[in-house]
Design an enzyme around this catalytic site. Structure first.
Site, PDB file in Angstrom:
ATOM      1  N   ASP A  90      56.473  35.948  44.652  1.00 39.35           N
ATOM      2  CA  ASP A  90      55.772  35.427  45.779  1.00 39.35           C
ATOM      3  C   ASP A  90      56.974  35.085  46.808  1.00 39.35           C
ATOM      4  O   ASP A  90      58.084  34.739  46.579  1.00 39.35           O
ATOM      5  CB  ASP A  90      55.067  34.111  45.292  1.00 39.35           C
ATOM      6  CG  ASP A  90      53.899  33.604  46.311  1.00 39.35           C
ATOM      7  OD1 ASP A  90      53.786  34.314  47.476  1.00 39.35           O
ATOM      8  OD2 ASP A  90      53.248  32.523  46.160  1.00 39.35           O
ATOM      9  N   ASP A 125      52.896  35.623  54.393  1.00 38.48           N
ATOM     10  CA  ASP A 125      51.680  35.518  55.024  1.00 38.48           C
ATOM     11  C   ASP A 125      51.252  34.280  55.045  1.00 38.48           C
ATOM     12  O   ASP A 125      51.859  33.316  54.598  1.00 38.48           O
ATOM     13  CB  ASP A 125      50.502  36.404  54.122  1.00 38.48           C
ATOM     14  CG  ASP A 125      50.295  35.488  52.849  1.00 38.48           C
ATOM     15  OD1 ASP A 125      51.261  35.328  52.305  1.00 38.48           O
ATOM     16  OD2 ASP A 125      49.202  35.472  52.376  1.00 38.48           O
ATOM     17  N   ALA A 193      44.719  32.131  49.430  1.00 39.71           N
ATOM     18  CA  ALA A 193      44.058  30.931  49.542  1.00 39.71           C
ATOM     19  C   ALA A 193      42.687  30.567  49.293  1.00 39.71           C
ATOM     20  O   ALA A 193      41.826  29.870  49.982  1.00 39.71           O
ATOM     21  CB  ALA A 193      43.984  30.787  51.453  1.00 39.71           C
ATOM     22  N   CYS A 276      39.913  26.295  17.950  1.00 42.77           N
ATOM     23  CA  CYS A 276      40.690  27.502  18.276  1.00 42.77           C
ATOM     24  C   CYS A 276      41.612  27.931  17.105  1.00 42.77           C
ATOM     25  O   CYS A 276      41.911  26.815  16.378  1.00 42.77           O
ATOM     26  CB  CYS A 276      41.664  27.214  19.632  1.00 42.77           C
ATOM     27  SG  CYS A 276      42.927  28.293  19.796  1.00 42.77           S
ATOM     28  N   CYS A 278      44.491  29.664  17.466  1.00 42.92           N
ATOM     29  CA  CYS A 278      45.626  30.216  17.706  1.00 42.92           C
ATOM     30  C   CYS A 278      46.924  29.460  16.774  1.00 42.92           C
ATOM     31  O   CYS A 278      46.485  28.688  16.145  1.00 42.92           O
ATOM     32  CB  CYS A 278      46.079  29.927  19.168  1.00 42.92           C
ATOM     33  SG  CYS A 278      46.995  28.380  19.336  1.00 42.92           S
ATOM     34  N   CYS A 281      47.023  25.814  16.899  1.00 41.50           N
ATOM     35  CA  CYS A 281      45.720  25.079  16.578  1.00 41.50           C
ATOM     36  C   CYS A 281      45.656  25.346  15.016  1.00 41.50           C
ATOM     37  O   CYS A 281      44.863  24.335  14.203  1.00 41.50           O
ATOM     38  CB  CYS A 281      44.635  25.502  17.371  1.00 41.50           C
ATOM     39  SG  CYS A 281      44.838  25.124  19.076  1.00 41.50           S
TER      40      CYS A 281
HETATM   41 ZN   LIG Z   1      44.851  27.267  20.215  1.00 35.68          ZN
END
Ligand SMILES: [Zn+2]
Length: 482
Positions: A90, A125, A193, A276, A278, A281
């Site tokens: 950016d 921009d 934006a 979750c 993952c 978790c």
């Molecule tokens: Zn998780």
């Protein structure tokens, strides 16, 4: 200039695509984790483990800090971040929107991004926020377009150049800007934006902005929804034709002790359980996570896992042709998202142009489904059925009765169609046994139109109790109801 993007599969206006950069090919839709060159919550070199293919960082931050600038100029951006895949940079536009000024010119920052070897360069921009005056939006847009054209002249080499589409909340300006930029030719089109719309849950307005900007672009151009990092709205944004997202959210939310899910966000202190699976978790209880000394790091990791899980879910839905079903499910997570879904279906005529005509099964998910592009497409094609003599309309297929020339099936939300089509998409719909008011309304409107298109045909409708609706009274004027 969009030849570096190839579309492989489509559903609604969403697609799975391949974006080719100097540091490899990226499969879209995907999310670019935002890397702060000063503070790295999770190291860039670890990002692939979560599913990241591409990163985004801020070249203005690097430019401003001598130590980072010198290293980037000497060894390159990829060495600075220790990541060998594609990196988008950016330009400082964000800082411009927050502080009102930046200590760099458009030309300087474009050249700097080229020198450090960015894969996707963003010019400086002006991100005009929503709801400014029309005069301000127009004036800033003019500056943005001038700067983008100047960047187009400057950029050479094998990096991709982004052309951010601005125009505040003025839909005609967004469309016009996209059209102008298309003519100049950029490689990626960020929609800029829009963060203020997301922060204030103005998802319906976001839908309008995306559709307006998409209308000005070539449909095959890759689109980046700048600043969109919450997985809750990926399905919606992808179905509208957005391909790239960026997430600072994973780290910012973690800093605030917030735990992201595909349907919203929890404060970690609210959690009694971790919903979750993952690696974070499954190896912590909610209590352990709250009290962990590295809680912020763990939350950032969980947030990234769920972010990429949702991207894979969206991609699978595109392949299966049920992206709109996923969108309808996700948009039930928040009333403002439901408003966005309704807003999207107001533009079903636009969506229908992009939506593939054949998929597997049409799943009816609720009243909004009766506004889907498939239903609209059917109503537009009613004139194609040429009927004569006597037609029987009933709920389920039957053997052709010698008394009738045609047997049509009545199936909400579509209406009446020849029974030969009943196993073909989208008429093979999985719908609820007792149709809701909205789907009956749609079906009867189409049925009445079909009757109007075939004034010499005698229609006999075998109505079932579950098909009761005020429009039946109107039907009685033009057909025999039994
Ligand atoms: Zn998780």
């Amino acid at each position: 200039m969009t030849s570096r993007f190839e579309i492989l599969h489509k559903d609604a206006a969403g697609r799975i695509g391949k974006l080719t950069t100097a540091h490899g090919v990226v499969e879209t839709p995907t999310v670019m984790p935002v890397i702060n060159p000063n503070i790295q919550t999770i190291k860039p070199s670890e990002m692939r483990d979560f599913g990241a293919q591409m990163l985004i960082t801020n070249s203005y931050i690097i430019y401003r800090k001598e130590e980072l600038r010198e290293k980037a100029l000497k060894d390159g951006l990829h060495s600075l971040l220790d990541f060998d895949g594609p990196i988008m940079t950016d330009s400082g536009s964000f800082q411009l929107s927050v502080y009102g000024e930046v200590e760099v010119s458009n030309e300087q920052i474009v050249e700097f991004q080229q020198k450090i070897g960015s894969d996707i360069i963003v010019p400086l921009d002006i991100p005009t926020p929503p709801n400014v005056t029309r005069e301000q939006a127009e004036a800033e847009l003019e500056t943005t377009v001038q700067r983008l054209k100047a960047a187009r002249e400057l950029a050479n080499g094998d990096m991709l150049l982004a052309g951010p589409v601005q125009g505040s909340s003025y839909l005609d300006l967004r469309e016009q800007c996209a059209h102008t930029l298309s003519e100049v030719g950029f490689d990626v089109y960020p929609f800029g934006a829009v963060v203020p719309l997301m922060e204030t849950y103005r998802y319906a307005d976001l839908v309008d902005v995306i559709i307006a900007a998409k209308k000005g672009l070539d449909p095959s151009a890759p689109v980046h929804l700048f600043g969109a990092g919450h997985p809750m709205m990926f399905a919606l944004a992808v179905s509208l034709g957005c391909d790239l997202f960026d997430s600072a959210a994973y780290a910012l939310y973690a800093k605030d002790r917030r735990y992201i899910t595909t349907t919203g966000t929890y404060h970690v202190d609210q959690l009694q359980y971790l919903p979750c699976s993952c690696p974070v978790c499954v190896s912590h209880t909610a209590e352990q996570l709250k009290k962990a000394s590295n809680c912020q790091d763990l939350l950032a990791r969980h947030n990234l896992y769920v972010t990429f899980e949702e991207i894979r879910h969206v991609k699978q839905s595109i392949k299966e042709g049920n992206l709109l079903e996923l969108v309808e499910q996700r948009c039930r997570a928040h009333p403002r998202l439901l408003s966005a879904l309704k807003q999207m279906y107001k533009s079903s005529y636009w969506l229908e142009q992009h939506d593939p005509a054949s998929k597997s099964t049409f799943f009816y998910c609720g009243p909004e489904s009766s506004k889907r592009p498939e239903v609209l497409r059917f109503s537009r094609r009613l004139g194609r059925f040429s009927l004569k003599g006597k037609a029987l309309i009933r709920a389920s297929p039957t053997r052709i009765d010698s008394e009738f020339d045609h047997v049509l099936i009545f199936r909400p939300p579509f209406g009446a169609f020849p029974q030969e089509l009943s196993e073909i998409y989208p008429f093979n719909t999985e719908s609820v046994h007792i149709p809701d008011y909205e789907s009956l309304e749609e079906a009867y409107m189409n049925f009445l139109e079909l009757i109007g298109l075939n004034p010499h045909v005698e229609f006999t409708f075998m109505i079932a109790e579950r098909f009761e609706h005020p429009l039946v009274e109107e039907l009685k004027q033009v057909a025999t109801i039994i």
